[in-house]
Design an enzyme around this catalytic site. Structure first.
Site, PDB file in Angstrom:
ATOM      1  N   ARG A  18       0.809  -1.226   0.000  1.00  0.00           N
ATOM      2  CA  ARG A  18       0.000   0.000   0.000  1.00  0.00           C
ATOM      3  C   ARG A  18       0.845   1.281   0.000  1.00  0.00           C
ATOM      4  O   ARG A  18       0.292   2.381   0.036  1.00  0.00           O
ATOM      5  CB  ARG A  18      -1.003  -0.045   1.166  1.00  0.00           C
ATOM      6  N   TYR A  50     -27.854  -1.782 -16.826  1.00  0.00           N
ATOM      7  CA  TYR A  50     -28.514  -3.022 -16.399  1.00  0.00           C
ATOM      8  C   TYR A  50     -30.003  -3.089 -16.729  1.00  0.00           C
ATOM      9  O   TYR A  50     -30.760  -3.750 -16.029  1.00  0.00           O
ATOM     10  CB  TYR A  50     -28.265  -3.246 -14.902  1.00  0.00           C
ATOM     11  N   HIS A  84      -1.927 -15.546 -18.571  1.00  0.00           N
ATOM     12  CA  HIS A  84      -3.234 -15.476 -17.906  1.00  0.00           C
ATOM     13  C   HIS A  84      -4.326 -16.028 -18.841  1.00  0.00           C
ATOM     14  O   HIS A  84      -4.460 -15.573 -19.974  1.00  0.00           O
ATOM     15  CB  HIS A  84      -3.547 -14.029 -17.511  1.00  0.00           C
ATOM     16  N   ALA A  85      -5.083 -17.026 -18.374  1.00  0.00           N
ATOM     17  CA  ALA A  85      -6.036 -17.727 -19.244  1.00  0.00           C
ATOM     18  C   ALA A  85      -7.118 -16.792 -19.772  1.00  0.00           C
ATOM     19  O   ALA A  85      -7.646 -15.958 -19.039  1.00  0.00           O
ATOM     20  CB  ALA A  85      -6.688 -18.876 -18.481  1.00  0.00           C
ATOM     21  N   HIS A 108     -14.052 -23.605 -17.850  1.00  0.00           N
ATOM     22  CA  HIS A 108     -14.546 -22.226 -17.744  1.00  0.00           C
ATOM     23  C   HIS A 108     -14.297 -21.447 -19.040  1.00  0.00           C
ATOM     24  O   HIS A 108     -15.205 -20.820 -19.591  1.00  0.00           O
ATOM     25  CB  HIS A 108     -13.842 -21.558 -16.550  1.00  0.00           C
ATOM     26  N   GLU A 109     -13.077 -21.512 -19.545  1.00  0.00           N
ATOM     27  CA  GLU A 109     -12.733 -20.731 -20.747  1.00  0.00           C
ATOM     28  C   GLU A 109     -13.507 -21.210 -21.969  1.00  0.00           C
ATOM     29  O   GLU A 109     -13.993 -20.411 -22.766  1.00  0.00           O
ATOM     30  CB  GLU A 109     -11.224 -20.788 -21.016  1.00  0.00           C
ATOM     31  N   HIS A 156     -16.834 -19.768 -22.179  1.00  0.00           N
ATOM     32  CA  HIS A 156     -16.867 -18.452 -22.839  1.00  0.00           C
ATOM     33  C   HIS A 156     -16.959 -18.623 -24.363  1.00  0.00           C
ATOM     34  O   HIS A 156     -17.723 -17.956 -25.035  1.00  0.00           O
ATOM     35  CB  HIS A 156     -15.593 -17.657 -22.542  1.00  0.00           C
ATOM     36  N   TRP A 163     -13.386   4.220   2.167  1.00  0.00           N
ATOM     37  CA  TRP A 163     -13.057   2.849   1.730  1.00  0.00           C
ATOM     38  C   TRP A 163     -13.128   1.884   2.910  1.00  0.00           C
ATOM     39  O   TRP A 163     -13.773   0.848   2.849  1.00  0.00           O
ATOM     40  CB  TRP A 163     -11.671   2.865   1.103  1.00  0.00           C
ATOM     41  N   ARG A 194     -15.421  -1.390   3.835  1.00  0.00           N
ATOM     42  CA  ARG A 194     -14.773  -2.684   4.067  1.00  0.00           C
ATOM     43  C   ARG A 194     -15.272  -3.280   5.380  1.00  0.00           C
ATOM     44  O   ARG A 194     -15.584  -4.461   5.465  1.00  0.00           O
ATOM     45  CB  ARG A 194     -13.245  -2.494   4.163  1.00  0.00           C
ATOM     46  N   ARG A 218     -19.838  -6.400 -11.768  1.00  0.00           N
ATOM     47  CA  ARG A 218     -19.985  -7.610 -12.581  1.00  0.00           C
ATOM     48  C   ARG A 218     -19.561  -8.870 -11.826  1.00  0.00           C
ATOM     49  O   ARG A 218     -20.137  -9.930 -12.007  1.00  0.00           O
ATOM     50  CB  ARG A 218     -19.147  -7.478 -13.856  1.00  0.00           C
TER      51      ARG A 218
HETATM   52 ZN    ZN Z   1     -13.718 -16.024 -17.397  1.00  0.00          ZN
END
Ligand code: ZN
Length: 584
Positions: free
Chosen positions: A158, A195, A325-326, A355-356, A359, A455, A459, A492
């Site tokens: 931070r 939305y 990164h997938a 998962h991919e 998509h 913030w 939290r 999202r």
């Molecule tokens: Zn995904």
């Protein structure tokens, strides 16, 4: 009206053409990272941003016309297409906004913590230059049980963000002016307008969903706090306060899977080890992909095109840099679908591939729509669909495809459910509060002076997590989370965590499944696949409520499915918490 119709027609042709070029540029850049492909990629995204701004501004001039429903929907999609709009016609502010967003993302990407000589307990983790990047700091947070190390890693990361604060505040002002020009009160209102419902109604809806899942979250928080107290003692984890944020195994305390061993039920070893099963059966990377494809063909989807196998990236190349990164792509928005990942033969990647490809299947399904509708109907759907497919990787499925011999007994499920909850249930309040904070920032309810306190107030209120030390006066802790300097909307992720269980429950109801929801797999069920496809192929052509109804029969987001999924865990947590004082 004719102008509007003509404008939409041309916009659609332009967007189709330009986005294919941009996608191919981005693909090459991610597969061959060089000075020149970076250069090409930057040029290309600059061009797409300029195009987006032009289209949004022009679209907003048609917003009060009475137009045919599909034209009005496309106008609205174009108007809402930007995340941070620059003020129309103000080239200076536009350039400044572009510079600020680039700078913010760069300071995050380059961020590192360089402790002063002799004043660190992290020396053994540091790089040769004595500094620690996010990779090293996350490694400490994810694996250390030494509170001093954890605290320094947490605070150290931070130190990268105070420098972002003034720029961030300036960015808020410019983008708010841009949003006003497009007809919105501020950027937060603009984000909430994506939305298919009134912006205020959307805010009310996410509060309703949170209210439904809060008892489950609170039970998890209470149990985890009690177990961390056993590990760290009253001094570090007092039982009457929120949990200090450095002890949850994740830099942002957003998913808690890394503390599983500290909070797991005693005497419940995992019933099987999928990574070991894959090794036992000699699975290759390609076998894993073919298996995931088999999941989708088993429910009635067409096989993946030959080009998927020719053009995807499955293995980490040895001779060049790639983005590992997938991710899942559709290069021409029709059927040039691919995945890009550096597959390891293990349980995590087995899930990720399912998962991919989920998509990809979604992308191909909605390619029947007009170009502007080739998308999900709200930004929570795509991730929810990928994750829902991964929920079908149950012992039953593994047995049917020959990976697992015997089904584990029901008692073995508790550990699996707790492990899932530490990721998916623990995430919910974080997924909610990130944009609650930004909504307050964009509306002016929070000012630069109160950014950081605001913030932490959220939290603590939502997560029951607190800062582990007094924050410095110049702290800008939100900036230490990628999506804030990266300006990626976050609601999202909250939505996708709700929808994925709602989809799964609907699928299992359709399948006539009567056992516990977490044991249900839709593998091999063509009737479910057919109904599922009805939702997928709608893309963004109709409000998301209609797409949801096409599959689930309900037009409202519904959190009761996630509660049903975790019901056996909730019962166990309540027993564990019976003699504890919960709350903070
Ligand atoms: Zn995904």
């Amino acid at each position: 009206m004719e102008d509007a119709i003509q404008f939409v027609k041309e916009a659609e042709a332009t967007v189709s053409r330009e986005s294919e070029a941009a996608a191919r540029t981005a693909w090459v850049n991610s597969n061959f990272i060089t000075y020149d492909t970076n250069w090409l990629s930057a040029k290309s995204s600059e061009k797409m941003t300029t195009l987006g701004v032009e289209l949004a501004q022009k679209a907003s001039t048609f917003r009060d016309l009475d137009l045919p429903a599909d034209v009005a929907r496309k106008i609205n999609l174009l108007r809402l297409g930007l995340t941070l709009p620059a003020p129309a016609g103000d080239t200076e502010a536009t350039a400044e906004l572009a510079q600020i967003t680039t700078d913010l993302e760069a300071s995050y990407g380059k961020g590192k913590y360089c402790p002063e000589d002799g004043k660190t307990v992290l020396g053994s983790y540091a790089r040769p230059d004595g500094c620690l990047s996010l990779t090293e700091l996350e490694h400490v947070i994810g694996s250390s049980s030494n509170p001093d190390e954890l605290l320094e890693a947490w605070s150290g990361w931070r130190t990268i963000s105070p420098a972002m604060k003034d720029k961030y505040a300036r960015m808020v002002d410019i983008a708010n002016a841009g949003a006003e020009g497009l007809g919105f009160k501020d950027v937060g209102t603009m984000w909430r307008s994506k939305y298919d419902m009134d912006a205020d109604a959307f805010a009310g809806d996410v509060d309703r969903l949170w209210g439904e899942v809060k008892p489950l979250y609170d039970a998890l928080q209470c149990h985890v706090r009690a177990k961390l107290n056993e590990s760290y003692g009253d001094e570090v984890v007092p039982l009457d306060q929120a949990i200090p944020a450095h002890l949850l195994g994740n830099m942002w305390a957003q998913s808690w899977g890394n503390v599983y061993d500290k909070v797991a039920p005693e005497g419940t070893a995992p019933a099987y080890d999928l990574t070991a099963l894959l090794a036992e059966k000699n699975y290759s990377e390609l076998d894993m992909v073919k298996t995931a494809e088999g999941f989708f063909t088993s429910v009635g989807f067409d096989p993946l095109p030959e080009t998927f196998y020719e053009r995807s990236l499955f293995l980490k190349p040895e001779d060049r840099d790639v983005v590992c990164h997938a991710s899942a792509w559709n290069l021409n928005d029709i059927d040039d679908i691919r995945i890009k990942m550096c597959i390891k033969v293990d349980a995590e990647d087995f899930q990720t591939i399912h998962h991919e490809i989920g998509h990809n299947i979604y992308q191909r399904a909605y390619s029947v729509q007009d170009p502007l509708f080739r998308n999900d109907p709200n930004d929570g759907f795509h991730e929810a669909i990928g994750d829902m497919i991964a929920l079908s990787i149950t012992p039953d499925y593994l047995q049917q495809i020959g990976l697992l011999e015997d089904l584990p007994p029901a008692e073995a499920d508790l550990g699996i459910l707790l492990r899932q909850a530490l990721d998916k249930v623990a995430f919910l309040p974080f997924g909610l509060m990130v944009d609650k904070w930004r909504w307050q920032v964009f509306s002016g309810e929070l000012t630069p002076d109160s950014y950081n306190d605001g913030w932490w107030k959220l939290r603590e209120q939502y997560q029951g997590v607190r800062a582990p030390n007094d924050r410095p006066a110049d702290a800008f802790d939100p900036g230490a989370k990628f999506h804030i300097p990266g300006n990626t909307p976050y609601m999202r992720y909250f939505l996708s965590h709700i929808f994925q269980f709602q989809f799964q429950k609907a699928a299992c109801d359709l399948a006539g499944w009567e056992g516990p929801l977490h044991r249900c797999s839709i593998y091999g069920n063509e009737a479910v696949g057919e109904k599922f496809n009805e939702m997928l192929e709608m893309g963004a052509s109709k409000p998301w409520q209609d797409a949801l109804a096409a599959f689930t029969g309900k037009s409202e987001a519904d959190a009761t499915a996630i509660l049903a999924y975790f019901a056996p865990l909730k019962e166990w947590l309540d027993e564990q918490n019976a003699d504890r004082e919960c709350g903070w």
